[in-house]
Design a protein around this motif. Sequence first.
Motif, short mmCIF file in Angstrom:
data_model
loop_
_atom_site.label_atom_id
_atom_site.label_comp_id
_atom_site.label_asym_id
_atom_site.label_seq_id
_atom_site.Cartn_x
_atom_site.Cartn_y
_atom_site.Cartn_z
N CYS A 155 0.82 -1.21 0.00
CA CYS A 155 0.00 0.00 0.00
C CYS A 155 0.86 1.27 0.00
O CYS A 155 1.99 1.26 0.48
N TRP A 156 0.24 2.32 -0.53
CA TRP A 156 0.84 3.65 -0.50
C TRP A 156 -0.24 4.62 -0.04
O TRP A 156 -1.29 4.73 -0.68
N LEU A 157 0.01 5.32 1.04
CA LEU A 157 -0.96 6.23 1.64
C LEU A 157 -0.54 7.67 1.38
O LEU A 157 0.62 8.03 1.58
N LEU A 158 -1.49 8.48 0.92
CA LEU A 158 -1.23 9.90 0.65
C LEU A 158 -1.67 10.71 1.87
O LEU A 158 -2.85 10.70 2.22
N ILE A 159 -0.72 11.41 2.51
CA ILE A 159 -1.02 12.14 3.74
C ILE A 159 -0.79 13.64 3.55
O ILE A 159 0.35 14.06 3.33
N PRO A 160 -1.85 14.46 3.62
CA PRO A 160 -1.68 15.92 3.56
C PRO A 160 -1.62 16.50 4.98
O PRO A 160 -2.46 16.18 5.83
N TYR A 161 -0.63 17.33 5.24
CA TYR A 161 -0.51 17.96 6.56
C TYR A 161 -1.08 19.38 6.53
O TYR A 161 -1.28 19.97 5.46
N LYS A 162 -1.30 19.94 7.70
CA LYS A 162 -1.90 21.26 7.82
C LYS A 162 -1.01 22.35 7.23
O LYS A 162 -1.49 23.40 6.82
N ASN A 163 0.31 22.12 7.20
CA ASN A 163 1.22 23.14 6.66
C ASN A 163 1.30 23.10 5.13
O ASN A 163 2.08 23.84 4.53
N GLY A 164 0.52 22.21 4.50
CA GLY A 164 0.49 22.15 3.05
C GLY A 164 1.37 21.08 2.43
O GLY A 164 1.27 20.82 1.23
N THR A 165 2.25 20.46 3.22
CA THR A 165 3.11 19.42 2.67
C THR A 165 2.33 18.11 2.53
O THR A 165 1.34 17.88 3.22
N ILE A 166 2.80 17.28 1.61
CA ILE A 166 2.15 16.00 1.34
C ILE A 166 3.20 14.90 1.41
O ILE A 166 4.31 15.05 0.89
N GLU A 167 2.88 13.81 2.07
CA GLU A 167 3.79 12.67 2.18
C GLU A 167 3.14 11.44 1.56
O GLU A 167 1.92 11.26 1.62
N HIS A 168 3.97 10.60 0.94
CA HIS A 168 3.54 9.29 0.45
C HIS A 168 4.16 8.23 1.35
O HIS A 168 5.38 8.15 1.44
N VAL A 169 3.33 7.47 2.03
CA VAL A 169 3.83 6.48 3.00
C VAL A 169 3.61 5.07 2.47
O VAL A 169 2.47 4.62 2.33
N PRO A 170 4.69 4.36 2.15
CA PRO A 170 4.56 2.97 1.71
C PRO A 170 4.58 2.01 2.89
O PRO A 170 5.26 2.26 3.89
N PHE A 171 3.83 0.92 2.78
CA PHE A 171 3.86 -0.09 3.82
C PHE A 171 3.28 -1.39 3.29
O PHE A 171 2.61 -1.41 2.24
N GLU A 172 3.54 -2.47 4.00
CA GLU A 172 2.92 -3.75 3.72
C GLU A 172 2.01 -4.08 4.89
O GLU A 172 2.36 -3.86 6.05
N ALA A 173 0.82 -4.59 4.59
CA ALA A 173 -0.16 -4.82 5.65
C ALA A 173 -0.88 -6.14 5.43
O ALA A 173 -0.93 -6.67 4.32
N GLU A 174 -1.45 -6.63 6.53
CA GLU A 174 -2.23 -7.88 6.48
C GLU A 174 -3.70 -7.56 6.70
O GLU A 174 -4.05 -6.73 7.56
N VAL A 175 -4.56 -8.20 5.93
CA VAL A 175 -6.00 -8.04 6.10
C VAL A 175 -6.44 -8.81 7.35
O VAL A 175 -6.28 -10.02 7.42
N VAL A 176 -6.97 -8.10 8.34
CA VAL A 176 -7.37 -8.76 9.58
C VAL A 176 -8.88 -8.97 9.66
O VAL A 176 -9.36 -9.84 10.38
N ARG A 177 -9.65 -8.18 8.88
CA ARG A 177 -11.10 -8.34 8.93
C ARG A 177 -11.73 -7.68 7.71
O ARG A 177 -11.22 -6.66 7.22
N ILE A 178 -12.80 -8.26 7.22
CA ILE A 178 -13.56 -7.69 6.11
C ILE A 178 -15.04 -7.63 6.51
O ILE A 178 -15.58 -8.62 7.03
N LYS A 179 -15.65 -6.48 6.31
CA LYS A 179 -17.04 -6.30 6.73
C LYS A 179 -17.84 -5.71 5.58
O LYS A 179 -17.40 -4.74 4.93
#
Length: 217
Positions: A155-179
């Motif tokens: 996954c890659w998460l797009l994070i906008p901060y209050k100061n106007g900067t934007i970060e792209h956060v990569p990570f690997e995750a496990e599906v723990v529940r589906i609803k």
Amino acid sequence: MFPKVNDLVYIQVATSDKPDEKKECKSRIADVEEESFLIEVPIESGSGRMKKLYIGDELSVYFLTEAGIKNYFNTYVLGFADDVVQLVRIRKPEPESITKIQRRHFLRVIAELEIAIKMKDGNQFVTYTEDVSGGGVSFTYQGHFKVVQGEQLFCWLLIPYKNGTIEHVPFEAEVVRIKKLDTGRLMVMLKFISISDMERQKIIRYCFERQFDFRDR
């Protein structure tokens, strides 16, 4: 609360150069002033090269307490000082801006952030989160690709901060529940299984910003 003289600090420099952005450097506190720290010129982990810094560079920093807890803060380069060796002067953060990683209890906030998903079979899609925390995220999607419990996603998460900067956060995750929701969409809950501490801290920083937003309403 603050690091002391001779304490090690670990640094990432904010930069538009993606390979450099992920490089972690190590330094040491040489002196503590009223409004700043003097640190040794950082050394890049792995290569052992000295990292040249410039006035105004934005830094993400963490240090370890005696109990082994990681404390994070953001700062910037104020200038330089000459001692036996050249030192870098960085802004001392406000005590309340220093955050700790708590391994079991992460602050979770409701947030609609863009997230890109890549499955192990190669299928990819983009959707939005329902909530985020330092331990994982939840997102909803229409179910056009089959996601199953226990599956690992990139996954890659797009994070906008209050100061106007934007970060792209990569990570690997496990599906723990589906609803399945009343709308027919599926909510997928993920826990992080591979994420660097610095990337996790970016998410934690966003969660704290969101928490302050809720308090101000």
